[in-house]
Design a protein around this motif. Structure first.
Motif, PDB file in Angstrom:
ATOM      1  N   PHE B 146      -8.197   7.500   9.831  1.00 35.99           N
ATOM      2  CA  PHE B 146      -6.637   6.913  10.000  1.00 35.99           C
ATOM      3  C   PHE B 146      -6.238   5.541   9.490  1.00 35.99           C
ATOM      4  O   PHE B 146      -5.371   5.810   8.352  1.00 35.99           O
ATOM      5  N   VAL B 147      -6.980   4.917   9.324  1.00 31.33           N
ATOM      6  CA  VAL B 147      -7.188   3.685   8.641  1.00 31.33           C
ATOM      7  C   VAL B 147      -7.224   3.629   7.257  1.00 31.33           C
ATOM      8  O   VAL B 147      -6.387   2.688   6.106  1.00 31.33           O
ATOM      9  N   SER B 148      -8.268   4.173   6.313  1.00 32.73           N
ATOM     10  CA  SER B 148      -8.277   4.393   5.248  1.00 32.73           C
ATOM     11  C   SER B 148      -7.898   5.244   4.095  1.00 32.73           C
ATOM     12  O   SER B 148      -8.185   5.236   3.201  1.00 32.73           O
ATOM     13  N   SER B 149      -7.303   5.878   5.014  1.00 34.23           N
ATOM     14  CA  SER B 149      -6.616   7.414   3.752  1.00 34.23           C
ATOM     15  C   SER B 149      -5.079   7.441   3.161  1.00 34.23           C
ATOM     16  O   SER B 149      -5.456   7.670   1.911  1.00 34.23           O
ATOM     17  N   PRO B 150      -4.576   5.770   3.546  1.00 32.90           N
ATOM     18  CA  PRO B 150      -3.729   5.983   2.309  1.00 32.90           C
ATOM     19  C   PRO B 150      -4.522   5.601   0.816  1.00 32.90           C
ATOM     20  O   PRO B 150      -3.237   6.020  -0.384  1.00 32.90           O
ATOM     21  N   TYR B 151      -5.579   4.415   0.885  1.00 33.38           N
ATOM     22  CA  TYR B 151      -6.135   4.261  -0.119  1.00 33.38           C
ATOM     23  C   TYR B 151      -6.349   5.410  -1.312  1.00 33.38           C
ATOM     24  O   TYR B 151      -6.333   4.953  -2.191  1.00 33.38           O
TER      25      TYR B 151
END
Lengths: 356, 270
Positions: B146-151
């Motif tokens: 969830f937290v790393s997907s945008p990168y």
């Protein structure tokens, strides 16, 4: 045969509207028009890369609007060549054959044949980034021909080439067109290429096909002043039809009467068009001749065109541009300020009604 | 040549000095910690030999790697669609992709927890068939995801956008389907961006704390272990773990950065 029927296509700010053109098998067809007129989009539409909003595309009579680009047998070469930067020249040329799952041996033999034909054997292991423009262009054309397409689409293929390379590639293309009986559709804004290579052409302005037909007819009979200007008609002068004399129109151009063959009725606003090559320059008004239009004029400028021809700009109450041989300029000692007589045959003048 | 121009160019020189200050904070904190840790090497070795610390580092890095594999499978297609297609509501999709970047990590943790807990919308049915996210390895992975997907998604998308559409068009007229063109032309040419995106999001994933402890306090990832030791054993205990983690990360990232030199460099030559 490719036929577009009333094709409309909107792409961002650009749109093609009701485009109808027909390209026959074996044509060397040119699509011409000013930059930004949508010529590249037309090529992409022929290749099937854009789905039209309306209208249809038929290839050999088959409805092809929904056939994807990979099944059309139409190869496209962009102006920037678009070689795959991560593949060697050899791999670039073999790409289409690999996609069609040809055997290794077949790919090998077809690719080496093309490398030889285009005289690029020495480049086979090089990568596109290390090639000159002309070399890239050769590779791009070889790659397009590798999968033996029915139609080859070329987007301004000579735009970025030096004159010598350009000449070689023009000869290559004319040979390919002749030998393979290939249909070629080429986009350009160079008049010289059209006169030399094309069999038919379409003039596209603002996404609309304004005139289509054999090259000669388009160039000799432009249907509007916009087209005339684009194809390089040197003399385009506004006037009003003053009267008619035995089937001819007499056009008032800034107080002078110009006689032309035309059916336009008196009172109409028109533009008269004629080629610089159709203007004859004489030193003094000699004996009577069959030429209807003879004007006393002053030379305003003498512009050498860099070959055996020179443009002479004249003021006859209205501006006239004449094209004469440089030899004549020297013989007659034509210089600015000189008084001469300019004659134009009535049959050389085309009269177009102004649309207002 | 670069050194030469840097010293002569006043603008570059003053920019470098300003930039140096921000680097200085990182360097100072690292040097500070290194000096402290190296002053008591026996203690450091004892912590390093603690199997709990070692296991936790492996767990964290492994969960991060799993996260990246999942991100590649689902993120690459999404990134390609965002790079190539125009459609209604695209701005909304883009904003959704970026949401984890903007949210406080505790908020992200709550979101993940509510969805994947035993009574959650996804966690519930899976729990019934014996698959649990709460206090379990899968919980760590979903929180990291969830937290790393945008990168990852944004980097892959940027890579796809950099590949000229003309190349894809040509590939298609040569007989490649859209998927083949993607596989043989677009993917190799954007490999560098995908790789860098993967490194960034992996780094982001292994650094996560708040979102992970909400769904999976156990098994302890390195940041959880560090926090636990900090609150129970004090500064000395926890800073040694931090130091070991720093060394491990530094080594891994150095290797990954080095490897990236060999990936997809063709685009530079066009």
């Amino acid at each position: 045969m490719i036929e577009f029927k009333k094709l409309s296509l909107r792409l961002g700010a650009f749109h093609l509207q009701d485009l109808s053109i027909r390209i026959d098998r074996g044509d060397y067809y040119f699509i011409i028009g000013p930059s930004g007129a949508g010529k590249t989009v037309i090529l992409e539409a022929i290749a099937g890369l854009h789905l039209p909003d309306s209208g249809e595309v038929t290839i050999d009579g088959r409805h092809s609007t929904a056939i994807p680009p990979e099944k059309r047998g139409i190869a496209l070469v962009y102006q920037d060549y678009s070689l795959f930067p991560h593949m060697s020249v050899e791999k670039n040329i073999g790409f289409g054959l690999r996609m069609q799952k040809c055997s290794k041996e077949e790919i090998q033999s077809r690719v080496s044949g093309l490398l030889e034909q285009f005289d690029i054997v020495h480049l086979q292991n090089r990568y596109p980034g290390t090639l000159s423009g002309g070399e890239q262009q050769r590779v791009a054309i070889a790659r397009a021909l590798a999968s033996d397409p029915d139609i080859l689409l070329l987007d301004e293929p000579f735009a970025a080439l030096d004159p010598i390379t350009r000449e070689q590639i023009i000869l290559d293309l004319l040979r390919i067109h002749r030998e393979r009986k290939l249909t070629i559709v080429q986009v350009t804004h160079s008049r010289e290429e059209i006169m030399r290579m094309a069999t038919r052409c379409a003039v596209i302005i603002n996404g609309e096909c304004v005139q289509e037909g054999p090259v000669r007819s388009v160039f000799e009979n432009p249907e509007s002043t916009v087209i005339a200007r684009f194809i390089g008609m040197e003399n385009i002068i506004p006037g009003v039809v003053g009267g008619r004399i035995s089937g001819l129109a007499s056009v008032d151009v800034r107080g002078e009467s110009v006689i032309a063959i035309s059916g336009v009725s008196p009172g109409k606003k028109v533009e008269i068009l004629f080629r610089a090559a159709d203007v004859m320059v004489q030193l003094v008004d000699g004996q009577k001749s069959s030429v209807q239009n003879r004007f006393s004029a002053t030379i305003t400028a003498v512009v050498p065109l860099g070959g055996s021809l020179t443009q002479v700009h004249l003021d006859a109450g209205f501006p006239i541009i004449a094209l004469v041989t440089t030899l004549s300029v020297e013989d007659l000692k034509l210089v600015p300020g000189m008084e001469v007589v300019a004659s134009i045959k009535a049959s050389a003048i085309k009269v177009l009604e102004t649309n207002e | 040549m670069a050194h030469f121009s840097l010293l002569r160019d006043r603008c570059l020189l003053s920019f470098s000095l300003l930039g140096g200050l921000i680097l200085g904070i990182t360097v100072l904190s690292l040097v500070n910690m290194t000096v402290q840790e190296l002053s008591d090497i026996p203690h450091l070795l004892r912590v390093a030999a603690d199997s709990k610390v070692f296991d936790s580092i492996i767990l964290t890095m492994g969960a991060g790697a799993h996260t990246i594999i999942i991100l590649m499978i689902f993120g690459i297609p999404l990134a390609y669609v965002l790079a190539r297609a125009e459609f209604m509501g695209k701005r909304i999709i883009e904003t959704i992709v970026d949401i984890p970047l903007m949210l406080p990590h505790t908020v992200a943790g709550i979101l993940v927890y509510i969805l994947f807990m035993k009574r959650g919308l996804i966690g519930g049915p899976l729990y019934d068939v014996g698959f649990s996210f709460e206090d379990a390895y899968p919980g760590i992975v979903v929180a990291m995801l969830f937290v790393s997907s945008p990168y990852f998604i944004n980097s892959a998308r940027e890579g796809f956008e950099k590949v000229p559409v003309h190349l894809e068009n040509v590939a298609r007229t040569l007989g490649a389907t859209r998927f083949s063109a993607f596989l043989h032309v677009v993917l190799p040419l954007s490999a560098r961006y995908i790789y860098n995106g993967a490194i960034f999001s992996w780094g982001r994933a292994i650094g996560e704390f708040a979102a992970i402890i909400m769904i999976a306090y156990y098994p302890m990832v390195i940041s959880t272990l560090l926090y636990y030791r900090f609150s129970t054993g004090g500064l000395k205990e926890s800073s040694s773990i931090a130091f070991i983690m720093i060394l491990a990360c530094f080594a891994v990232f150095l290797v990954l950065r080095y490897l990236s030199r060999f990936i997809g460099r063709y685009d530079d030559r066009v």
